[in-house]
Design a protein around this motif. Structure first.
Motif, mmCIF file in Angstrom:
data_model
loop_
_atom_site.group_PDB
_atom_site.id
_atom_site.type_symbol
_atom_site.label_atom_id
_atom_site.label_comp_id
_atom_site.label_asym_id
_atom_site.label_seq_id
_atom_site.Cartn_x
_atom_site.Cartn_y
_atom_site.Cartn_z
ATOM 1 N N UNK A 68 52.417 45.037 33.958
ATOM 2 C CA UNK A 68 51.784 45.646 32.782
ATOM 3 C C UNK A 68 51.040 44.589 31.974
ATOM 4 N N UNK A 69 51.662 43.426 31.792
ATOM 5 C CA UNK A 69 50.990 42.356 31.052
ATOM 6 C C UNK A 69 49.715 41.910 31.731
ATOM 7 N N UNK A 70 49.758 41.741 33.052
ATOM 8 C CA UNK A 70 48.579 41.287 33.775
ATOM 9 C C UNK A 70 47.480 42.348 33.789
ATOM 10 N N UNK A 71 47.867 43.620 33.937
ATOM 11 C CA UNK A 71 46.879 44.696 33.881
ATOM 12 C C UNK A 71 46.234 44.786 32.500
ATOM 13 N N UNK A 72 47.018 44.497 31.454
ATOM 14 C CA UNK A 72 46.430 44.518 30.112
ATOM 15 C C UNK A 72 45.458 43.361 29.924
ATOM 16 N N UNK A 75 42.402 45.121 31.962
ATOM 17 C CA UNK A 75 41.894 46.443 31.609
ATOM 18 C C UNK A 75 42.029 46.780 30.119
ATOM 19 N N UNK A 76 42.544 45.860 29.329
ATOM 20 C CA UNK A 76 42.590 46.089 27.892
ATOM 21 C C UNK A 76 43.971 46.439 27.384
ATOM 22 N N UNK A 77 44.321 45.874 26.225
ATOM 23 C CA UNK A 77 45.643 46.131 25.635
ATOM 24 C C UNK A 77 45.799 47.608 25.256
ATOM 25 N N UNK A 78 44.758 48.171 24.662
ATOM 26 C CA UNK A 78 44.864 49.543 24.163
ATOM 27 C C UNK A 78 45.103 50.535 25.300
ATOM 28 N N UNK A 193 37.516 39.699 23.248
ATOM 29 C CA UNK A 193 37.835 39.107 24.547
ATOM 30 C C UNK A 193 38.059 40.181 25.583
ATOM 31 N N UNK A 194 38.805 41.227 25.184
ATOM 32 C CA UNK A 194 39.091 42.299 26.123
ATOM 33 C C UNK A 194 37.822 43.048 26.492
ATOM 34 N N UNK A 195 36.930 43.272 25.521
ATOM 35 C CA UNK A 195 35.710 43.990 25.831
ATOM 36 C C UNK A 195 34.852 43.201 26.807
#
Length: 433
Positions: A68-72, A75-78, A193-195
């Protein structure tokens, strides 16, 4: 100002997400005992069911949290935070409907399945989001502030639990869990950063469909990847070890202390609520007010050692409790022993890059989950044995003393950690650095 706005929405989301959990927590021991113990104040079955739940949830979480951490990270925390917030609604709704034995076991099965993601998922993604938006110089205080928000949720949930009837507790908690998911989707924003990282992944053409599948598979870390991260530096390895033994103690205290107090002093929901209240009022004051001020000055290692020692001292007092007021005295140390986890997370977050925050926090929570497997294997039989009618010797609190020994090991390891000089590399949000 934009960074602070994001953190405010994160704090509100975490508060609303944990409020239902802490609202039902004081009542769960009574519900469990009533459903499986046939009217008695305690039975071994309730203790073993709790231990089994912790162990199975721990296995699942240990596997799921790094993923889950790596996917976030990719692909974004939200996007990833939506999953645990929705899943946590299901088991609460079951007990809101009914608390008979059959419904309890339905809740029990669903709780095990959902907690593999929910139990650490909200924390993993929230701490990663925080690390995205806070510079290293302020990070220990920010991590503590987020922990303080959880403590505030605990205080509010505990107070509400003392005022509401058993039937209303679970209905109100169900509504709050739904509102938490809605608020997060409406107000929480992904960081820049996520965007930027997500941009290459948001593709609409059919030609890129197989590429997206491959990217998704590559974002799922193997146990080897997690092991490599944890041993990538001596500081991370030591911090992960401290996290493990500290979490063994926290899991043992959180799961078996209430059963011990119920058998020893016939505590019920109201006394449990007061204990949670004492712990979390102190934790809120420490994490929200003192840690952001003292953390950057004193440093993580000193605070970590103080917190772990307070955990041991608390368990020592609980184990030798000779009167009903002694557990409240032990609980008052909660203003200190609740700061340990924030220090560990801050230490590790400073050792990895910005695009590794998710997997780093997920790996720490995997260590916590593994401790949740080990803790019931050790403490369930000890607790059941010494609270039975035929203990090996007259020491009902022996299990709590054993819990305290795990804090001693964590304390020894925390004294070995040596920090590198702080050099900030974060310039995205100068106001927060």
């Amino acid at each position: 100002m934009e960074g602070w706005e994001r953190l405010i929405h994160l704090f509100v989301t975490v508060f609303m997400a944990f409020l239902p959990f802490y609202l039902v927590n004081p009542a769960l021991t009574d519900v469990t005992v009533a459903a499986v113990c046939g009217g008695k104040d305690e039975c071994s079955l309730s203790i073993y069911l709790t231990g089994f739940q912790l162990a199975i949830t721990g296995v699942g979480s240990a596997l799921m949290m790094p993923m889950i951490g790596n996917l976030s990270d990719a692909y974004g925390r939200k996007n990833l935070l939506t999953i645990p917030l929705i899943l946590q609604i299901i088991p609460i709704v079951i007990l809101a409907w009914s608390r008979t034995t059959n419904f309890f076991y339905a809740y029990y099965a669903m709780k095990i399945l959902t907690d593999m993601i929910v139990d650490g998922g909200v924390l993993c993604i929230s701490f990663s989001y925080l690390a995205d938006n806070v510079g290293e110089g302020k990070r220990v205080g920010a991590f503590a502030a987020l922990s303080g928000v959880m403590s505030m949720a605990n205080v509010c949930g505990t107070l509400a639990a003392g005022l509401l009837s058993l039937s209303l507790i679970f209905k109100v908690a169900s509504v709050l869990a739904i509102l938490a998911a809605i608020y997060m989707r409406l107000f929480l924003k992904d960081s820049d950063r996520e965007k930027d990282d997500l941009q290459p992944l948001i593709l609409s053409s059919e030609a890129d469909h197989s590429s997206k599948k491959t990217d998704f598979i590559h974002q799922i870390p193997s146990p080897k990847d997690v092991f490599h991260l944890l041993k990538s530096s001596k500081i991370i390895a030591l911090a992960a070890s401290v996290c493990f033994f500290n979490s063994v103690g926290e899991a043992g205290a959180g799961s078996f202390l209430l059963y011990y107090l119920k058998a020893r002093f016939q505590f019920n929901k109201d006394q449990f609520s007061l204990i949670f209240l004492i712990i979390n009022v102190g934790a809120t004051i420490t994490n929200v007010i003192l840690m952001p001020i003292l953390g950057p000055v004193i440093g993580e290692q000193t605070i970590l050692c103080v917190g772990i020692f307070a955990g041991f001292l608390s368990m020592l007092l609980e184990s030798i409790a000779w009167a009903p007021w002694v557990p409240y005295l032990g609980s008052s140390l909660g203003m200190f022993f609740t700061i340990s986890s924030s220090c560990i997370r801050s230490i590790v977050s400073k050792q990895v890059s910005s695009n590794e925050q998710g997997i780093a926090q997920g790996s720490l929570l995997a260590m916590t989950s593994i401790s949740s497997i080990v803790s019931p294997l050790i403490y369930s039989p000890i607790s059941a044995w010494f609270l039975s009618d035929n203990p090996p010797f007259d020491f009902p609190g022996f299990c709590m003393l054993c819990v305290g020994f795990s804090y001693v090991i964590a304390l020894i390891l925390s004294l070995v950690i040596k920090f590198k000089p702080f050099i900030s590399k974060d310039t995205r949000h100068p106001a927060l650095c």
